[in-house]
Design an enzyme around this catalytic site. Structure first.
Site, PDB file in Angstrom:
ATOM      1  N   LYS A  70      28.662  38.003  44.987  1.00  0.00           N
ATOM      2  CA  LYS A  70      28.831  36.685  45.593  1.00  0.00           C
ATOM      3  C   LYS A  70      27.786  36.470  46.702  1.00  0.00           C
ATOM      4  O   LYS A  70      27.144  37.427  47.156  1.00  0.00           O
ATOM      5  CB  LYS A  70      30.267  36.572  46.126  1.00  0.00           C
ATOM      6  CG  LYS A  70      31.320  36.696  45.004  1.00  0.00           C
ATOM      7  CD  LYS A  70      32.747  36.544  45.515  1.00  0.00           C
ATOM      8  CE  LYS A  70      33.740  36.739  44.373  1.00  0.00           C
ATOM      9  NZ  LYS A  70      35.150  36.538  44.823  1.00  0.00           N
ATOM     10  N   ASN A 111      34.923  38.418  49.241  1.00  0.00           N
ATOM     11  CA  ASN A 111      35.232  39.793  48.836  1.00  0.00           C
ATOM     12  C   ASN A 111      34.162  40.386  47.932  1.00  0.00           C
ATOM     13  O   ASN A 111      34.439  41.227  47.088  1.00  0.00           O
ATOM     14  CB  ASN A 111      36.636  39.868  48.232  1.00  0.00           C
ATOM     15  CG  ASN A 111      36.782  38.993  47.015  1.00  0.00           C
ATOM     16  OD1 ASN A 111      35.833  38.329  46.591  1.00  0.00           O
ATOM     17  ND2 ASN A 111      37.954  38.988  46.417  1.00  0.00           N
ATOM     18  N   HIS A 169      32.617  39.638  41.883  1.00  0.00           N
ATOM     19  CA  HIS A 169      33.524  39.171  40.833  1.00  0.00           C
ATOM     20  C   HIS A 169      33.346  40.056  39.613  1.00  0.00           C
ATOM     21  O   HIS A 169      32.223  40.407  39.259  1.00  0.00           O
ATOM     22  CB  HIS A 169      33.169  37.727  40.434  1.00  0.00           C
ATOM     23  CG  HIS A 169      33.878  37.271  39.189  1.00  0.00           C
ATOM     24  ND1 HIS A 169      35.150  36.742  39.212  1.00  0.00           N
ATOM     25  CD2 HIS A 169      33.511  37.311  37.881  1.00  0.00           C
ATOM     26  CE1 HIS A 169      35.532  36.454  37.970  1.00  0.00           C
ATOM     27  NE2 HIS A 169      34.560  36.785  37.149  1.00  0.00           N
ATOM     28  N   GLU A 190      33.022  34.223  30.116  1.00  0.00           N
ATOM     29  CA  GLU A 190      32.290  34.092  31.378  1.00  0.00           C
ATOM     30  C   GLU A 190      30.806  34.417  31.226  1.00  0.00           C
ATOM     31  O   GLU A 190      29.961  33.752  31.813  1.00  0.00           O
ATOM     32  CB  GLU A 190      32.911  35.003  32.442  1.00  0.00           C
ATOM     33  CG  GLU A 190      34.305  34.547  32.860  1.00  0.00           C
ATOM     34  CD  GLU A 190      34.974  35.494  33.846  1.00  0.00           C
ATOM     35  OE1 GLU A 190      34.265  36.316  34.474  1.00  0.00           O
ATOM     36  OE2 GLU A 190      36.207  35.419  33.995  1.00  0.00           O
ATOM     37  N   TYR A 217      36.078  29.914  37.119  1.00  0.00           N
ATOM     38  CA  TYR A 217      37.335  30.003  37.861  1.00  0.00           C
ATOM     39  C   TYR A 217      38.369  28.978  37.383  1.00  0.00           C
ATOM     40  O   TYR A 217      39.294  28.638  38.130  1.00  0.00           O
ATOM     41  CB  TYR A 217      37.063  29.831  39.361  1.00  0.00           C
ATOM     42  CG  TYR A 217      36.403  31.035  39.996  1.00  0.00           C
ATOM     43  CD1 TYR A 217      37.034  32.283  40.020  1.00  0.00           C
ATOM     44  CD2 TYR A 217      35.154  30.935  40.598  1.00  0.00           C
ATOM     45  CE1 TYR A 217      36.437  33.386  40.618  1.00  0.00           C
ATOM     46  CE2 TYR A 217      34.543  32.038  41.200  1.00  0.00           C
ATOM     47  CZ  TYR A 217      35.197  33.262  41.207  1.00  0.00           C
ATOM     48  OH  TYR A 217      34.608  34.351  41.805  1.00  0.00           O
TER      49      TYR A 217
HETATM   50  P1  IDP Z   1      39.793  38.747  41.481  1.00  0.00           P
HETATM   51  O1  IDP Z   1      38.426  38.308  41.975  1.00  0.00           O
HETATM   52  O2  IDP Z   1      40.208  40.056  42.089  1.00  0.00           O
HETATM   53  O3  IDP Z   1      39.919  38.727  39.980  1.00  0.00           O
HETATM   54  P2  IDP Z   1      41.446  36.337  41.515  1.00  0.00           P
HETATM   55  O4  IDP Z   1      42.910  36.334  41.794  1.00  0.00           O
HETATM   56  O5  IDP Z   1      41.008  36.092  40.102  1.00  0.00           O
HETATM   57  O6  IDP Z   1      40.850  37.708  42.084  1.00  0.00           O
HETATM   58  O7  IDP Z   1      40.783  35.252  42.474  1.00  0.00           O
HETATM   59  C1  IDP Z   1      39.432  34.855  42.289  1.00  0.00           C
HETATM   60  C2  IDP Z   1      38.765  34.790  43.646  1.00  0.00           C
HETATM   61  O8  IDP Z   1      39.401  33.760  44.415  1.00  0.00           O
HETATM   62  C3  IDP Z   1      38.923  36.041  44.506  1.00  0.00           C
HETATM   63  O9  IDP Z   1      37.964  37.046  44.220  1.00  0.00           O
HETATM   64  C4  IDP Z   1      38.743  35.486  45.901  1.00  0.00           C
HETATM   65  O10 IDP Z   1      37.356  35.259  46.196  1.00  0.00           O
HETATM   66  C5  IDP Z   1      39.432  34.135  45.781  1.00  0.00           C
HETATM   67  N1  IDP Z   1      40.850  34.205  46.196  1.00  0.00           N
HETATM   68  C6  IDP Z   1      41.903  34.709  45.487  1.00  0.00           C
HETATM   69  N2  IDP Z   1      43.054  34.608  46.166  1.00  0.00           N
HETATM   70  C7  IDP Z   1      42.733  33.998  47.333  1.00  0.00           C
HETATM   71  C8  IDP Z   1      43.505  33.603  48.485  1.00  0.00           C
HETATM   72  O11 IDP Z   1      44.719  33.782  48.552  1.00  0.00           O
HETATM   73  N3  IDP Z   1      42.816  33.005  49.505  1.00  0.00           N
HETATM   74  C9  IDP Z   1      41.460  32.778  49.456  1.00  0.00           C
HETATM   75  N4  IDP Z   1      40.716  33.128  48.396  1.00  0.00           N
HETATM   76  C10 IDP Z   1      41.331  33.737  47.353  1.00  0.00           C
HETATM   77 MG    MG Z   2      40.094  37.173  38.621  1.00  0.00          MG
END
Ligand code: IDP
Ligand code: MG
Length: 150
Positions: free
Chosen positions: A10, A113, A116, A127, A50
């Protein structure tokens, strides 16, 4: 059996100068990078990747963030690559991600974080088609790994 998946670093990973460190982890694990490019995702591409999160509270902010700067997109191949990478990436919230994982070691914010990784073979295929053309994905093997890793 080799699988393939879509991963991208990211914008915060690119801006914080973490690309090399993460690429090194992927290479050292024994996975193979079949395609890689530094791009700025369009809103349309991000919304497709997403799509499952449409309507969630964090969705708009997430799309704005991942399209705000460069990302390093990769197609990675190897046996069980989806599971290996998800394990290496760690839990979504860095607070829950174990030390030793990419998020556990390098992130403190749930949105920023770092990385992805697709979570299933169907999503991986869907994707990677959003970010790569078929001819951009190379098919090769590293001789040392064929002999000493697999
Ligand atoms: P992942 O990246 O671990 O698969 P997902 O649940 O698919 O997680 O969520 C996609 C992305 O959305 C996450 O990597 C993060 O950047 C963001 N995200 C997920 N949950 C939250 C939240 O509760 N607050 C803010 N951002 C979130
Ligand atoms: Mg995910």
């Amino acid at each position: 059996m080799s699988e393939r998946t879509l991963v991208f670093l990211k914008p915060e990973a690119v801006m914080r100068g973490l690309m090399g460190e993460i690429i090194t982890k992927i290479e050292k694990k024994g996975l193979t990078i079949a395609a890689m490019k530094l791009i700025q995702m369009t809103r349309e591409q991000a919304e497709k990747i997403y799509a499952i999160h449409t309507g969630k509270t964090f969705y708009d902010s997430l799309i704005t963030h991942v399209t705000s700067g460069p990302i390093l997109a990769m197609v990675v191949t190897g046996p069980n690559v989806i599971s290996f990478l998800r394990n290496m990436i760690g839990k979504t919230n860095p607070l829950n991600a174990q030390q030793g994982t990419i998020r556990g070691d390098l992130a403190i914010n749930i949105q920023k974080n770092i990385i992805h990784g697709a979570d299933s073979p169907d999503n991986a295929q869907r994707e990677l088609e959003i970010l790569f053309k078929p001819e951009e994905i190379l098919n090769y093997q590293k001789p040392t790994e064929t002999q000493y890793l697999y």
